[in-house]
Design a protein around this motif. Structure first.
Motif, PDB file in Angstrom:
ATOM      1  N   ASP A 148       0.817  -1.220   0.000  1.00 44.18           N
ATOM      2  CA  ASP A 148       0.000   0.000   0.000  1.00 44.18           C
ATOM      3  C   ASP A 148       0.850   1.270   0.000  1.00 44.18           C
ATOM      4  O   ASP A 148       0.595   2.217   0.749  1.00 44.18           O
ATOM      5  CB  ASP A 148      -0.973   0.010   1.187  1.00 44.18           C
ATOM      6  CG  ASP A 148      -1.988  -1.114   1.100  1.00 44.18           C
ATOM      7  OD1 ASP A 148      -2.495  -1.357  -0.014  1.00 44.18           O
ATOM      8  OD2 ASP A 148      -2.252  -1.752   2.138  1.00 44.18           O
ATOM      9  N   ILE A 149       1.860   1.257  -0.845  1.00 42.44           N
ATOM     10  CA  ILE A 149       2.743   2.413  -0.988  1.00 42.44           C
ATOM     11  C   ILE A 149       2.385   3.082  -2.314  1.00 42.44           C
ATOM     12  O   ILE A 149       2.611   2.515  -3.381  1.00 42.44           O
ATOM     13  CB  ILE A 149       4.223   1.987  -0.952  1.00 42.44           C
ATOM     14  CG1 ILE A 149       4.534   1.310   0.395  1.00 42.44           C
ATOM     15  CG2 ILE A 149       5.135   3.179  -1.212  1.00 42.44           C
ATOM     16  CD1 ILE A 149       5.901   0.655   0.466  1.00 42.44           C
ATOM     17  N   PHE A 156       7.966   7.053   0.294  1.00 44.27           N
ATOM     18  CA  PHE A 156       9.316   6.513   0.205  1.00 44.27           C
ATOM     19  C   PHE A 156       9.825   6.105   1.587  1.00 44.27           C
ATOM     20  O   PHE A 156      10.445   5.057   1.745  1.00 44.27           O
ATOM     21  CB  PHE A 156      10.266   7.525  -0.444  1.00 44.27           C
ATOM     22  CG  PHE A 156      11.661   6.998  -0.622  1.00 44.27           C
ATOM     23  CD1 PHE A 156      11.916   5.937  -1.466  1.00 44.27           C
ATOM     24  CD2 PHE A 156      12.717   7.570   0.065  1.00 44.27           C
ATOM     25  CE1 PHE A 156      13.203   5.435  -1.625  1.00 44.27           C
ATOM     26  CE2 PHE A 156      14.008   7.093  -0.080  1.00 44.27           C
ATOM     27  CZ  PHE A 156      14.254   6.021  -0.935  1.00 44.27           C
ATOM     28  N   MET A 157       9.529   6.912   2.597  1.00 44.34           N
ATOM     29  CA  MET A 157       9.948   6.558   3.957  1.00 44.34           C
ATOM     30  C   MET A 157       9.244   5.277   4.411  1.00 44.34           C
ATOM     31  O   MET A 157       9.842   4.436   5.089  1.00 44.34           O
ATOM     32  CB  MET A 157       9.671   7.720   4.930  1.00 44.34           C
ATOM     33  CG  MET A 157      10.439   9.002   4.618  1.00 44.34           C
ATOM     34  SD  MET A 157      12.203   8.805   4.243  1.00 44.34           S
ATOM     35  CE  MET A 157      12.827   8.136   5.736  1.00 44.34           C
ATOM     36  N   LYS A 158       7.986   5.114   4.026  1.00 41.47           N
ATOM     37  CA  LYS A 158       7.269   3.872   4.340  1.00 41.47           C
ATOM     38  C   LYS A 158       7.962   2.703   3.643  1.00 41.47           C
ATOM     39  O   LYS A 158       8.158   1.641   4.243  1.00 41.47           O
ATOM     40  CB  LYS A 158       5.805   3.966   3.908  1.00 41.47           C
ATOM     41  CG  LYS A 158       5.024   2.703   4.190  1.00 41.47           C
ATOM     42  CD  LYS A 158       3.564   2.836   3.806  1.00 41.47           C
ATOM     43  CE  LYS A 158       2.808   1.539   4.113  1.00 41.47           C
ATOM     44  NZ  LYS A 158       1.390   1.625   3.721  1.00 41.47           N
ATOM     45  N   TYR A 159       8.325   2.885   2.391  1.00 40.25           N
ATOM     46  CA  TYR A 159       9.044   1.844   1.657  1.00 40.25           C
ATOM     47  C   TYR A 159      10.311   1.437   2.417  1.00 40.25           C
ATOM     48  O   TYR A 159      10.576   0.246   2.609  1.00 40.25           O
ATOM     49  CB  TYR A 159       9.400   2.326   0.241  1.00 40.25           C
ATOM     50  CG  TYR A 159      10.477   1.491  -0.401  1.00 40.25           C
ATOM     51  CD1 TYR A 159      10.175   0.228  -0.901  1.00 40.25           C
ATOM     52  CD2 TYR A 159      11.787   1.946  -0.476  1.00 40.25           C
ATOM     53  CE1 TYR A 159      11.172  -0.563  -1.459  1.00 40.25           C
ATOM     54  CE2 TYR A 159      12.779   1.161  -1.044  1.00 40.25           C
ATOM     55  CZ  TYR A 159      12.473  -0.093  -1.528  1.00 40.25           C
ATOM     56  OH  TYR A 159      13.457  -0.882  -2.064  1.00 40.25           O
ATOM     57  N   LEU A 160      11.092   2.421   2.859  1.00 42.44           N
ATOM     58  CA  LEU A 160      12.331   2.114   3.573  1.00 42.44           C
ATOM     59  C   LEU A 160      12.063   1.347   4.863  1.00 42.44           C
ATOM     60  O   LEU A 160      12.809   0.428   5.215  1.00 42.44           O
ATOM     61  CB  LEU A 160      13.119   3.392   3.865  1.00 42.44           C
ATOM     62  CG  LEU A 160      13.716   4.092   2.640  1.00 42.44           C
ATOM     63  CD1 LEU A 160      14.438   5.365   3.054  1.00 42.44           C
ATOM     64  CD2 LEU A 160      14.644   3.165   1.870  1.00 42.44           C
ATOM     65  N   VAL A 178       9.591  -0.682   5.365  1.00 42.93           N
ATOM     66  CA  VAL A 178       9.155  -2.033   5.002  1.00 42.93           C
ATOM     67  C   VAL A 178      10.334  -2.910   4.592  1.00 42.93           C
ATOM     68  O   VAL A 178      10.425  -4.062   5.017  1.00 42.93           O
ATOM     69  CB  VAL A 178       8.089  -1.984   3.874  1.00 42.93           C
ATOM     70  CG1 VAL A 178       7.799  -3.368   3.334  1.00 42.93           C
ATOM     71  CG2 VAL A 178       6.801  -1.345   4.377  1.00 42.93           C
ATOM     72  N   VAL A 179      11.263  -2.385   3.773  1.00 37.76           N
ATOM     73  CA  VAL A 179      12.385  -3.226   3.344  1.00 37.76           C
ATOM     74  C   VAL A 179      13.344  -3.518   4.489  1.00 37.76           C
ATOM     75  O   VAL A 179      13.989  -4.564   4.494  1.00 37.76           O
ATOM     76  CB  VAL A 179      13.165  -2.663   2.124  1.00 37.76           C
ATOM     77  CG1 VAL A 179      12.330  -2.680   0.883  1.00 37.76           C
ATOM     78  CG2 VAL A 179      13.768  -1.330   2.383  1.00 37.76           C
ATOM     79  N   GLY A 180      13.445  -2.613   5.454  1.00 31.95           N
ATOM     80  CA  GLY A 180      14.203  -2.895   6.669  1.00 31.95           C
ATOM     81  C   GLY A 180      15.694  -2.658   6.630  1.00 31.95           C
ATOM     82  O   GLY A 180      16.369  -2.914   7.623  1.00 31.95           O
ATOM     83  N   ASN A 181      16.236  -2.187   5.540  1.00 33.80           N
ATOM     84  CA  ASN A 181      17.664  -1.873   5.521  1.00 33.80           C
ATOM     85  C   ASN A 181      17.939  -0.641   6.357  1.00 33.80           C
ATOM     86  O   ASN A 181      17.088   0.236   6.487  1.00 33.80           O
ATOM     87  CB  ASN A 181      18.141  -1.611   4.086  1.00 33.80           C
ATOM     88  CG  ASN A 181      18.179  -2.863   3.261  1.00 33.80           C
ATOM     89  OD1 ASN A 181      17.134  -3.419   2.923  1.00 33.80           O
ATOM     90  ND2 ASN A 181      19.371  -3.329   2.933  1.00 33.80           N
ATOM     91  N   THR A 182      19.130  -0.564   6.906  1.00 30.15           N
ATOM     92  CA  THR A 182      19.517   0.634   7.635  1.00 30.15           C
ATOM     93  C   THR A 182      19.748   1.749   6.623  1.00 30.15           C
ATOM     94  O   THR A 182      20.162   1.496   5.485  1.00 30.15           O
ATOM     95  CB  THR A 182      20.794   0.407   8.462  1.00 30.15           C
ATOM     96  OG1 THR A 182      21.830  -0.067   7.603  1.00 30.15           O
ATOM     97  CG2 THR A 182      20.545  -0.592   9.586  1.00 30.15           C
TER      98      THR A 182
END
Length: 172
Positions: A15-16, A156-160, A162-166
């Protein structure tokens, strides 16, 4: 599924919101500028680097009109990481196509933060130019240089997350 379809499916599944358009291939910023729409987004340049030992990898995203001095970047990253108690990256170099494929599932000319979808072990650390956190919308290609994804900053911040990378923002 194509790399672009993988990105768009991931964004939709989580839902991004985004918009996407296709265009002829643009492997470099100069080529891509011919095809980008004047949509108000900040178009980003992305590079994938490794430290001198080859055990740490960094994805760096910054405004497409900026030039990045690699030596200066090394010094900034060293100061930033050692201040956090993390190992210094030492000398940085561009990661090989094999490393790019291993960690991001991408080929040269297709690097973007959407490659983090393929980094299931969250090995890659993302550095983002400070100016990007103030941009209303950003644009990256969808792991294929024949398309552009336009995404607002909150999405985009939500995407980051969700993917969980630092990741972190820094002045570049």
């Amino acid at each position: 599924m194509t790399r672009e379809e993988t990105v768009l499916s991931f964004l939709t599944e989580h839902d991004i919101p985004y918009t996407c358009y296709n265009h002829p291939e643009g492997k470099t910023i100069e080529e891509a500028k011919r095809w980008w729409r004047d949509d108000g987004s900040v178009h980003c340049k992305n590079i994938f680097m490794r430290n001198h030992k080859g055990n740490r990898h960094y994805l760096i995203s910054f405004h497409c009109d900026k030039d990045l001095d690699i030596h200066d970047l090394e010094q900034r990253l060293k100061a930033r990481l050692t201040a956090q108690g993390l190992p210094s990256p030492g000398k940085l170099s561009f990661a090989s196509p094999e490393r790019m494929m291993r960690y991001l599932g991408l080929e040269p000319g297709s690097v973007s933060p959407f490659g983090l979808i393929n980094d299931t072990e969250n090995h890659v650390h993302l550095f983002l130019d400070d100016c990007l956190q103030h941009a209303e919308t950003l644009s990256f290609h969808p792991n294929d240089c024949r398309g552009t994804v336009v995404i607002d900053n909150a999405a985009f911040m939500k995407y980051l997350s969700v993917v969980g990378n630092t990741y972190e923002f820094m002045d570049m």
